[in-house]
Write a protein that holds these residues in place. Structure first.
Motif, mmCIF file in Angstrom:
data_model
loop_
_atom_site.group_PDB
_atom_site.id
_atom_site.type_symbol
_atom_site.label_atom_id
_atom_site.label_comp_id
_atom_site.label_asym_id
_atom_site.label_seq_id
_atom_site.Cartn_x
_atom_site.Cartn_y
_atom_site.Cartn_z
ATOM 1 N N ARG A 47 11.136 -6.994 -3.137
ATOM 2 C CA ARG A 47 10.022 -6.134 -3.429
ATOM 3 C C ARG A 47 9.719 -4.895 -2.402
ATOM 4 N N ALA A 48 10.454 -4.791 -1.348
ATOM 5 C CA ALA A 48 10.352 -3.865 -0.170
ATOM 6 C C ALA A 48 11.627 -2.897 -0.087
ATOM 7 N N GLY A 49 12.872 -3.460 -0.705
ATOM 8 C CA GLY A 49 14.038 -2.640 -0.379
ATOM 9 C C GLY A 49 14.393 -2.823 1.062
ATOM 10 N N ALA A 50 14.160 -3.751 1.649
ATOM 11 C CA ALA A 50 14.545 -3.826 3.113
ATOM 12 C C ALA A 50 15.732 -4.547 3.274
ATOM 13 N N VAL A 103 8.309 1.624 9.312
ATOM 14 C CA VAL A 103 6.989 1.556 8.737
ATOM 15 C C VAL A 103 6.248 2.909 9.237
ATOM 16 N N SER A 104 5.259 3.439 8.457
ATOM 17 C CA SER A 104 4.596 4.464 9.007
ATOM 18 C C SER A 104 3.734 4.471 10.377
ATOM 19 N N LYS A 105 3.280 5.288 11.009
ATOM 20 C CA LYS A 105 2.429 5.183 11.890
ATOM 21 C C LYS A 105 0.987 4.544 11.568
ATOM 22 N N ALA A 106 0.639 5.104 10.638
ATOM 23 C CA ALA A 106 -0.667 4.156 10.093
ATOM 24 C C ALA A 106 -0.528 2.908 9.754
ATOM 25 N N GLY A 107 0.774 2.658 9.007
ATOM 26 C CA GLY A 107 1.030 1.192 8.733
ATOM 27 C C GLY A 107 1.221 0.302 10.067
ATOM 28 N N LEU A 147 1.604 -9.782 8.595
ATOM 29 C CA LEU A 147 1.723 -8.427 9.177
ATOM 30 C C LEU A 147 2.521 -7.313 8.716
ATOM 31 N N LEU A 148 3.587 -7.847 8.035
ATOM 32 C CA LEU A 148 4.047 -6.850 7.305
ATOM 33 C C LEU A 148 3.130 -6.169 6.074
ATOM 34 N N ASN A 149 2.651 -6.914 5.595
ATOM 35 C CA ASN A 149 1.718 -6.622 4.423
ATOM 36 C C ASN A 149 0.526 -5.623 4.962
ATOM 37 N N ALA A 150 -0.019 -5.968 6.082
ATOM 38 C CA ALA A 150 -0.861 -5.074 6.929
ATOM 39 C C ALA A 150 -0.335 -3.702 7.146
ATOM 40 N N ALA A 151 0.930 -3.460 7.204
ATOM 41 C CA ALA A 151 1.825 -2.408 7.461
ATOM 42 C C ALA A 151 2.064 -1.573 6.103
ATOM 43 N N ASP A 190 0.873 -0.990 -0.195
ATOM 44 C CA ASP A 190 -0.033 -0.044 -0.008
ATOM 45 C C ASP A 190 0.896 1.167 -0.061
ATOM 46 N N PRO A 191 1.023 1.897 -1.169
ATOM 47 C CA PRO A 191 2.017 3.074 -1.110
ATOM 48 C C PRO A 191 1.598 4.124 -0.231
ATOM 49 N N ALA A 192 0.376 4.093 0.458
ATOM 50 C CA ALA A 192 -0.221 5.210 1.055
ATOM 51 C C ALA A 192 0.373 4.999 2.597
ATOM 52 N N LEU A 193 0.757 3.521 2.803
ATOM 53 C CA LEU A 193 1.432 3.380 4.053
ATOM 54 C C LEU A 193 2.993 3.023 3.901
#
Length: 250
Positions: free
Chosen positions: A238-241, A156-160, A212-216, A41-44
């Motif tokens: 995919r996430a650059g982590a 992760v973002s606060k919303a994520g 869980l990470l996908n939820a974030a 979710d690019p918003a998160l």
């Protein structure tokens, strides 16, 4: 020694069949990867600005856990289970969470205790088997706590994080509005709690951590995420982590 023409012909056919079989397996794997991949979710994720928190994925060789700051367990998205744990583990700045099949998880603190019978029952019982959550209080920093494990810090973002907490909270079975403790965990100051969800070959502990990470907001690929090595590669791809250096290796 020379190989006769008929034998060469049979060998060539066998090699062609093996090659075709391997190619078919590769096509199926690629199709499964594409079919099961979940977008982020690019918003998160990735977070923008300073309104974010660092969490950690820990790969223990066959099992993955998520480490969260204890203070986050009472923030937005927290529920009865995570708030209860924040109080019960109040002396520890970081908390590790892991999920797995109840009998196999309890019986397998390390690969040396691996029980193939329990593993097969956990993976292939029709309808799956009951899950449990292990909660571990970490007093020291994460690398010191897990010197031989693969560790991936993820911002992760606060919303994520709020969405991750809500999904984590739903992993606990509640009784009277509180999580149900089920005895000491495998290492350190830890407890098992009765969990929600059914463990199976299609829903293993590493899938749980990935979701869980996908939820974030992170993208995941469940086919790859079945094993910690695949999950680590997926997060990098995919996430650059990127994982922290493993100090126990030269």
């Amino acid at each position: 020694m020379l190989i006769s023409s008929p034998r060469r012909s049979r060998l060539a056919k066998l090699l062609r069949r093996i090659g075709a079989g391997l190619a078919g397996c590769l096509v199926v794997l690629v199709f499964a990867v594409l079919l099961t991949a979940s977008p982020g979710d690019p918003a998160l994720y990735p977070p923008t600005g300073e309104d974010s928190e660092i969490i950690h994925l820990v790969g223990h060789g066959w099992h993955s856990g998520i480490v969260l700051p204890r203070g986050a367990l009472t923030g937005e998205g927290a529920g009865a289970a995570t708030r209860n744990i924040a109080t019960r583990f109040r002396d520890y700045p970081r908390i590790e969470f892991g999920w797995g099949e109840a009998r196999f998880y309890r019986a397998t603190p390390t690969l040396a205790q691996f029980d193939a019978r329990l593993a097969l029952q956990a993976l292939f019982t029709p309808g799956g088997r009951a899950g449990i959550v292990q909660v571990v209080g970490l007093e020291q920093d994460i690398r010191t706590s897990f010197p031989r494990s693969d560790i991936v810090p993820i911002r992760v973002s606060k919303a994520g994080l709020a969405r991750l907490l809500a999904r984590l909270d739903a992993s606990f079975r509640l009784q009277g509005g509180q999580p149900v403790a089920g005895g000491p965990g495998l290492y350190g100051p830890s407890l098992f709690y009765e969990g929600e969800g059914r463990f199976s070959a299609l829903n293993v502990c590493n899938h749980w951590a990935a979701r869980l990470l996908n939820a974030a907001g992170l993208p995941i690929t469940p086919v790859l995420d079945t094993h910690p090595a695949g999950l680590l590669a997926d997060l990098a791809w995919r996430a650059g982590a990127e994982r922290l250096p493993n100090l126990s290796k030269p």
